[in-house]
Design an enzyme around this catalytic site. Structure first.
Site, PDB file in Angstrom:
ATOM      1  N   LYS A   9       0.715  -1.239  -0.058  1.00  0.00           N
ATOM      2  CA  LYS A   9       0.138  -0.218  -0.173  1.00  0.00           C
ATOM      3  C   LYS A   9       0.788   1.245   0.034  1.00  0.00           C
ATOM      4  CE  LYS A   9      -3.667  -2.565   2.429  1.00  0.00           C
ATOM      5  NZ  LYS A   9      -4.473  -2.595   3.410  1.00  0.00           N
ATOM      6  N   TYR A  49     -11.987  -4.230  -3.680  1.00  0.00           N
ATOM      7  CA  TYR A  49     -12.674  -4.051  -2.304  1.00  0.00           C
ATOM      8  C   TYR A  49     -14.012  -4.161  -2.588  1.00  0.00           C
ATOM      9  CZ  TYR A  49      -8.290  -2.917   0.131  1.00  0.00           C
ATOM     10  OH  TYR A  49      -6.963  -3.217   0.704  1.00  0.00           O
ATOM     11  N   ASN A 112      -1.834  -0.844   7.084  1.00  0.00           N
ATOM     12  CA  ASN A 112      -1.406  -2.190   7.876  1.00  0.00           C
ATOM     13  C   ASN A 112      -0.443  -2.726   6.493  1.00  0.00           C
ATOM     14  OD1 ASN A 112      -3.209  -2.762   5.629  1.00  0.00           O
ATOM     15  ND2 ASN A 112      -4.297  -4.345   7.015  1.00  0.00           N
ATOM     16  N   HIS A 115      -1.670  -5.738   1.342  1.00  0.00           N
ATOM     17  CA  HIS A 115      -3.050  -6.550   1.101  1.00  0.00           C
ATOM     18  C   HIS A 115      -2.644  -7.753   0.545  1.00  0.00           C
ATOM     19  CE1 HIS A 115      -7.021  -7.834  -0.200  1.00  0.00           C
ATOM     20  NE2 HIS A 115      -6.044  -8.403  -1.089  1.00  0.00           N
ATOM     21  N   GLU A 126      -8.472 -11.388  -8.126  1.00  0.00           N
ATOM     22  CA  GLU A 126      -7.570 -10.058  -7.800  1.00  0.00           C
ATOM     23  C   GLU A 126      -6.211 -10.202  -8.695  1.00  0.00           C
ATOM     24  OE1 GLU A 126      -6.610 -10.241  -3.722  1.00  0.00           O
ATOM     25  OE2 GLU A 126      -8.802  -9.976  -3.209  1.00  0.00           O
TER      26      GLU A 126
HETATM   27  P1  CMP Z   1      -6.882  -5.301   3.649  1.00  0.00           P
HETATM   28  O1  CMP Z   1      -6.412  -6.896   3.780  1.00  0.00           O
HETATM   29  O2  CMP Z   1      -6.461  -4.732   2.387  1.00  0.00           O
HETATM   30  O3  CMP Z   1      -8.769  -5.526   3.295  1.00  0.00           O
HETATM   31  C1  CMP Z   1      -9.506  -4.399   3.587  1.00  0.00           C
HETATM   32  C2  CMP Z   1      -8.693  -3.203   4.163  1.00  0.00           C
HETATM   33  O4  CMP Z   1      -9.522  -2.124   4.748  1.00  0.00           O
HETATM   34  C3  CMP Z   1      -7.790  -3.694   5.390  1.00  0.00           C
HETATM   35  O5  CMP Z   1      -6.736  -4.590   4.829  1.00  0.00           O
HETATM   36  C4  CMP Z   1      -7.491  -2.540   6.191  1.00  0.00           C
HETATM   37  O6  CMP Z   1      -6.240  -1.753   5.417  1.00  0.00           O
HETATM   38  C5  CMP Z   1      -8.535  -1.616   5.996  1.00  0.00           C
HETATM   39  N1  CMP Z   1      -9.367  -1.096   7.038  1.00  0.00           N
HETATM   40  C6  CMP Z   1      -9.472  -0.062   7.637  1.00  0.00           C
HETATM   41  N2  CMP Z   1     -10.431  -0.245   8.715  1.00  0.00           N
HETATM   42  C7  CMP Z   1     -10.614  -1.317   8.718  1.00  0.00           C
HETATM   43  C8  CMP Z   1     -11.423  -2.160   9.584  1.00  0.00           C
HETATM   44  N3  CMP Z   1     -12.162  -1.404  10.933  1.00  0.00           N
HETATM   45  N4  CMP Z   1     -11.662  -3.452   9.452  1.00  0.00           N
HETATM   46  C9  CMP Z   1     -11.004  -4.061   8.506  1.00  0.00           C
HETATM   47  N5  CMP Z   1     -10.146  -3.365   7.742  1.00  0.00           N
HETATM   48  C10 CMP Z   1     -10.131  -2.212   7.708  1.00  0.00           C
END
Ligand code: CMP
Length: 136
Positions: A9, A49, A112, A115, A126
């Site tokens: 990211k 998403y 984080n 993904h 994907e």
């Molecule tokens: P990712 O695995 O990319 O899938 C969805 C993304 O939404 C997740 O990682 C996070 O980076 C983001 N995100 C932000 N807020 C939340 C939340 N409360 N719960 C889950 N994903 C979140």
């Protein structure tokens, strides 16, 4: 043999972690079969998403993924989907074990770092989205 998708990211790119994250993937003896640095189109991120469309964080995660360059990586190997998920650690970095990418390098769920595809079906969907030209 499986192929899965990893996205680094914008925060990971800005923090110069492309090499560190890719190093960990290769050190595990997983093969990089696709790799590109891109400014992701908003429509692609929204499609990526789509399952989260009704969640309160949908707009903010799409805004974030389009806020700067990201790296898309296709990763191939035995049990690649599960191996990569385990290597990245829990979605929320405060729950991620030390030794994982998030447990070592991230602190908040909004940033984080990566993904990765949740299962082989998601990986196929994907990979087709991010690598329509195919992988090596
Ligand atoms: P990712 O695995 O990319 O899938 C969805 C993304 O939404 C997740 O990682 C996070 O980076 C983001 N995100 C932000 N807020 C939340 C939340 N409360 N719960 C889950 N994903 C979140």
């Amino acid at each position: 043999m499986e192929t899965t998708l990893v996205l680094i990211k914008p925060g990971g790119v800005q923090r110069n972690l492309i090499g560190e994250i890719t190093r960990r993937i290769e050190a595990r003896n997983l093969k990089v079969t696709g790799l590109k640095l891109i400014n992701a189109p908003r429509t692609t991120v929204e499609e990526h998403y789509a399952e989260h469309k009704e969640r309160p964080f949908f707009t903010s995660v799409v805004d974030y993924l389009t806020s700067g360059p990201i790296v898309a990586i296709a990763v191939q190997g035995d049990n690649a989907v599960k191996a990569i998920r385990a290597m990245m650690g829990a979605t929320n970095p405060v729950d991620a074990a030390p030794g994982t990418v998030r447990g070592d390098l991230a602190l908040t769920i909004e940033d984080n770092l990566t993904h990765s595809s949740s299962d082989p079906e998601a990986a196929a969907r994907e990979l087709a989205l991010w690598f329509p030209e195919g992988t090596i």
